[in-house]
Design a protein around this motif. Structure first.
Motif, PDB file in Angstrom:
ATOM      1  N   GLU A 137       0.857  -1.182   0.000  1.00 56.66           N
ATOM      2  CA  GLU A 137       0.000   0.000   0.000  1.00 56.66           C
ATOM      3  C   GLU A 137       0.897   1.236   0.000  1.00 56.66           C
ATOM      4  O   GLU A 137       1.927   1.256   0.660  1.00 56.66           O
ATOM      5  CB  GLU A 137      -0.900   0.015   1.239  1.00 56.66           C
ATOM      6  CG  GLU A 137      -1.896  -1.112   1.264  1.00 56.66           C
ATOM      7  CD  GLU A 137      -2.758  -1.105   2.518  1.00 56.66           C
ATOM      8  OE1 GLU A 137      -3.858  -1.664   2.446  1.00 56.66           O
ATOM      9  OE2 GLU A 137      -2.326  -0.542   3.553  1.00 56.66           O
ATOM     10  N   LYS A 150      -4.887   6.395  -1.517  1.00 50.78           N
ATOM     11  CA  LYS A 150      -4.094   5.190  -1.258  1.00 50.78           C
ATOM     12  C   LYS A 150      -4.088   4.332  -2.517  1.00 50.78           C
ATOM     13  O   LYS A 150      -5.115   4.160  -3.170  1.00 50.78           O
ATOM     14  CB  LYS A 150      -4.676   4.374  -0.110  1.00 50.78           C
ATOM     15  CG  LYS A 150      -3.802   3.158   0.230  1.00 50.78           C
ATOM     16  CD  LYS A 150      -4.405   2.112   1.157  1.00 50.78           C
ATOM     17  CE  LYS A 150      -5.083   2.608   2.354  1.00 50.78           C
ATOM     18  NZ  LYS A 150      -5.575   1.522   3.237  1.00 50.78           N
ATOM     19  N   THR A 168      -3.294   0.491  -3.583  1.00 54.56           N
ATOM     20  CA  THR A 168      -3.084  -0.853  -3.067  1.00 54.56           C
ATOM     21  C   THR A 168      -2.756  -1.750  -4.249  1.00 54.56           C
ATOM     22  O   THR A 168      -3.475  -1.745  -5.249  1.00 54.56           O
ATOM     23  CB  THR A 168      -4.351  -1.378  -2.349  1.00 54.56           C
ATOM     24  OG1 THR A 168      -4.714  -0.445  -1.327  1.00 54.56           O
ATOM     25  CG2 THR A 168      -4.097  -2.748  -1.732  1.00 54.56           C
TER      26      THR A 168
END
Length: 178
Positions: free
Chosen positions: A163, A170, A172
């Motif tokens: 991440e 964010k 991921t």
């Protein structure tokens, strides 16, 4: 919004009108392509929830063998087609529901998932990718969400990898192990 590098480098892309589409910022787009820089050239790429098409366009500009950009919105698809036309790149643009598309799309090496925030579509997309096993061996998924969103682990051979946080965003990453 510009293409960062590759054959369409510097081309200015059209931006959406209104707040329905949230384009990926240049900083986050650059981070995405730093993450997958060695996994673009010669690969089959899917830009799911295309919005403006900039992730798929950037991938094709950097040498992806093929790129499919999918979005359910007629307005987004129109904008994506305009942006593809500006670059002159050979990219397939489809108006389709993302989850339905994943159920019969074949295999991809690199998948970008950038759905509307807080819609639950990131999780549904990941589940569908796993269920229909659309990622090739060694393939990568990069999913953009709000920074406070926690995405699930996936069962092997899929693996949540890393991440990355960029302000309110964010990224991921998931990989399919060999």
């Amino acid at each position: 919004m510009r293409v960062i590098t590759g054959t369409a480098r510097g081309r200015k892309l059209k931006e959406p009108v209104g707040n329905d589409v949230r384009p990926t910022s240049d900083q986050v787009k650059e981070a995405i392509f730093n993450i997958c820089q060695f996994d673009v050239e010669g690969r089959r790429v899917l830009d799911l929830f295309g919005g403006t098409g900039q992730l798929g366009i950037e991938a094709k500009s950097r040498g992806a063998a093929s790129v499919d950009i999918v979005d359910a919105s007629r307005e987004s698809v129109r904008l994506i087609r305009e942006n593809v036309s500006i670059t002159g790149l050979d990219i397939r643009v489809l108006q389709a529901d993302a989850i339905s598309y994943l159920q019969g799309c074949g295999r991809y090496d690199l998948v970008f998932i950038d759905p509307p925030y807080d819609s639950g579509l990131a999780e549904k997309s990941l589940d569908t990718i796993k269920t229909f096993d659309i990622l090739s061996e060694g393939g990568i998924i990069i999913c953009e969400t709000r920074a406070d969103t926690t995405l699930q682990e996936l069962a092997p051979p899929y693996r949540k990898h890393r991440e990355y946080r960029y302000g309110k965003v964010k990224l991921t990453t998931y990989k399919k192990e060999n």
